[in-house]
Design a protein around this motif. Sequence first.
Motif, PDB file in Angstrom:
ATOM      1  N   PHE A 244       5.660  -3.063   4.376  1.00 42.20           N
ATOM      2  CA  PHE A 244       5.683  -1.688   4.867  1.00 42.20           C
ATOM      3  C   PHE A 244       7.124  -1.309   5.216  1.00 42.20           C
ATOM      4  O   PHE A 244       7.893  -2.146   5.684  1.00 42.20           O
ATOM      5  CB  PHE A 244       4.816  -1.539   6.117  1.00 42.20           C
ATOM      6  N   GLY A 245       7.463  -0.030   5.024  1.00 41.74           N
ATOM      7  CA  GLY A 245       8.806   0.433   5.349  1.00 41.74           C
ATOM      8  C   GLY A 245       8.980   0.694   6.833  1.00 41.74           C
ATOM      9  O   GLY A 245       8.066   1.176   7.510  1.00 41.74           O
ATOM     10  N   GLU A 246      10.159   0.399   7.349  1.00 39.07           N
ATOM     11  CA  GLU A 246      10.450   0.617   8.760  1.00 39.07           C
ATOM     12  C   GLU A 246      10.688   2.092   9.096  1.00 39.07           C
ATOM     13  O   GLU A 246      10.766   2.443  10.267  1.00 39.07           O
ATOM     14  CB  GLU A 246      11.662  -0.227   9.177  1.00 39.07           C
ATOM     15  N   LYS A 247      10.771   2.957   8.078  1.00 38.70           N
ATOM     16  CA  LYS A 247      10.867   4.395   8.360  1.00 38.70           C
ATOM     17  C   LYS A 247       9.638   4.860   9.144  1.00 38.70           C
ATOM     18  O   LYS A 247       9.737   5.668  10.059  1.00 38.70           O
ATOM     19  CB  LYS A 247      11.001   5.200   7.065  1.00 38.70           C
TER      20      LYS A 247
ATOM     21  N   PRO B  25       0.840  -1.210   0.000  1.00 41.80           N
ATOM     22  CA  PRO B  25       0.000   0.000   0.000  1.00 41.80           C
ATOM     23  C   PRO B  25       0.869   1.251   0.000  1.00 41.80           C
ATOM     24  O   PRO B  25       1.778   1.370   0.821  1.00 41.80           O
ATOM     25  CB  PRO B  25      -0.813  -0.122   1.286  1.00 41.80           C
ATOM     26  N   THR B  26       0.611   2.182  -0.916  1.00 46.82           N
ATOM     27  CA  THR B  26       1.390   3.416  -0.984  1.00 46.82           C
ATOM     28  C   THR B  26       0.470   4.601  -1.264  1.00 46.82           C
ATOM     29  O   THR B  26      -0.680   4.439  -1.646  1.00 46.82           O
ATOM     30  CB  THR B  26       2.463   3.380  -2.102  1.00 46.82           C
TER      31      THR B  26
ATOM     32  N   ASP C 247       3.952 -14.868  -6.076  1.00 48.43           N
ATOM     33  CA  ASP C 247       3.702 -15.109  -7.501  1.00 48.43           C
ATOM     34  C   ASP C 247       3.199 -13.854  -8.201  1.00 48.43           C
ATOM     35  O   ASP C 247       3.495 -13.642  -9.383  1.00 48.43           O
ATOM     36  CB  ASP C 247       2.667 -16.235  -7.679  1.00 48.43           C
ATOM     37  N   ARG C 248       2.427 -13.033  -7.498  1.00 53.07           N
ATOM     38  CA  ARG C 248       1.885 -11.800  -8.070  1.00 53.07           C
ATOM     39  C   ARG C 248       2.061 -10.667  -7.071  1.00 53.07           C
ATOM     40  O   ARG C 248       2.001 -10.864  -5.858  1.00 53.07           O
ATOM     41  CB  ARG C 248       0.402 -11.956  -8.410  1.00 53.07           C
ATOM     42  N   ILE C 249       2.273  -9.444  -7.602  1.00 54.89           N
ATOM     43  CA  ILE C 249       2.462  -8.264  -6.755  1.00 54.89           C
ATOM     44  C   ILE C 249       1.402  -7.230  -7.101  1.00 54.89           C
ATOM     45  O   ILE C 249       1.233  -6.853  -8.268  1.00 54.89           O
ATOM     46  CB  ILE C 249       3.863  -7.645  -6.953  1.00 54.89           C
ATOM     47  N   VAL C 250       0.691  -6.776  -6.069  1.00 46.81           N
ATOM     48  CA  VAL C 250      -0.282  -5.690  -6.206  1.00 46.81           C
ATOM     49  C   VAL C 250       0.246  -4.487  -5.427  1.00 46.81           C
ATOM     50  O   VAL C 250       0.718  -4.630  -4.291  1.00 46.81           O
ATOM     51  CB  VAL C 250      -1.659  -6.095  -5.639  1.00 46.81           C
ATOM     52  N   LEU C 251       0.192  -3.314  -6.038  1.00 42.20           N
ATOM     53  CA  LEU C 251       0.599  -2.075  -5.377  1.00 42.20           C
ATOM     54  C   LEU C 251      -0.543  -1.077  -5.503  1.00 42.20           C
ATOM     55  O   LEU C 251      -1.072  -0.873  -6.594  1.00 42.20           O
ATOM     56  CB  LEU C 251       1.884  -1.530  -5.998  1.00 42.20           C
TER      57      LEU C 251
END
Length: 282
Positions: free
Chosen positions: A145-148, A28-29, A48-52
């Motif tokens: 998720f980013g650790e920032k 999620p972005t 197998d698949r990437i959703v953004l």
Amino acid sequence: MKIVKTIEEVRKCIMEWRREGLSIGFIPTMGYLHEGHQSLINQADENDRIVLSIFVNPMQFGPQEDLASYPRDLERDSRLCEENGVDLIFHPEPEEMYEADFCSYADMSVLTEELCGLSRPVHFRGVCTVVLKLFNIVTPDRAYFGEKDAQQLAIIKRMVRDLNINVEVIGCPIIRERDGVAKSSRNTYLNAEERKAAPVLYGSIQIGKKLIKDGERDAAVLIKVMKKYIEKEPLAKIDYLKAVDAMSMSQVDKLDRRVLVAMAVFIGKSRLIDNFTFDFEE
């Protein structure tokens, strides 16, 4: 790679992949993607698949915050996604995510009452609500998720645990510029002079890490030294700088457990966040 704008289209794609027995990774972005997001995509390649998703969520912005000016560039984002193996971009309008009479929220106490939750009181209700909705729409096996955004990551992990959501939440390391500045979409707000001042956050982190490695265990001393370093920069104004328990987000006096040292600092009008963790139980 597909770009879709409706929940129905996402669910149709997911259903087809599930029929084939494929695993799904989800990122999620809010868009305006950078190398930090790229690292999440690279990690998600284990699926197998990437959703953004690209959705500037109005619910997590306060009345005086930068919703209208938040940077957006779908063409640029799409290019980065396609080059890095994303299979589906979900790019809804606010009206697709929130009905006109929307009145159901995912809220949380305790973990949201410190750090960013103090200065941005509506923020985490908006984050939890939209992430829960996205999890329900995408139904991923893993989410990245980013650790920032350390407090956000802890909150999402707790929400998944408390609400028995069937997804594995994976935190990914902070990606930095050569001078240590954490990659962020909000870095684009900095003018040349402010950009030169921005490494003061990372400088304070380096000082804090050294203090701990040299044996400092008093949280107040640690924070005092780090604050003094930041306050030498005329363009920097500290919103918060605290040492908290990495699980509960409650402030600590002694550095004797897994501790998160987190900060939000205004450089000019731009609010930057950064952090580091140190595990004293290892």
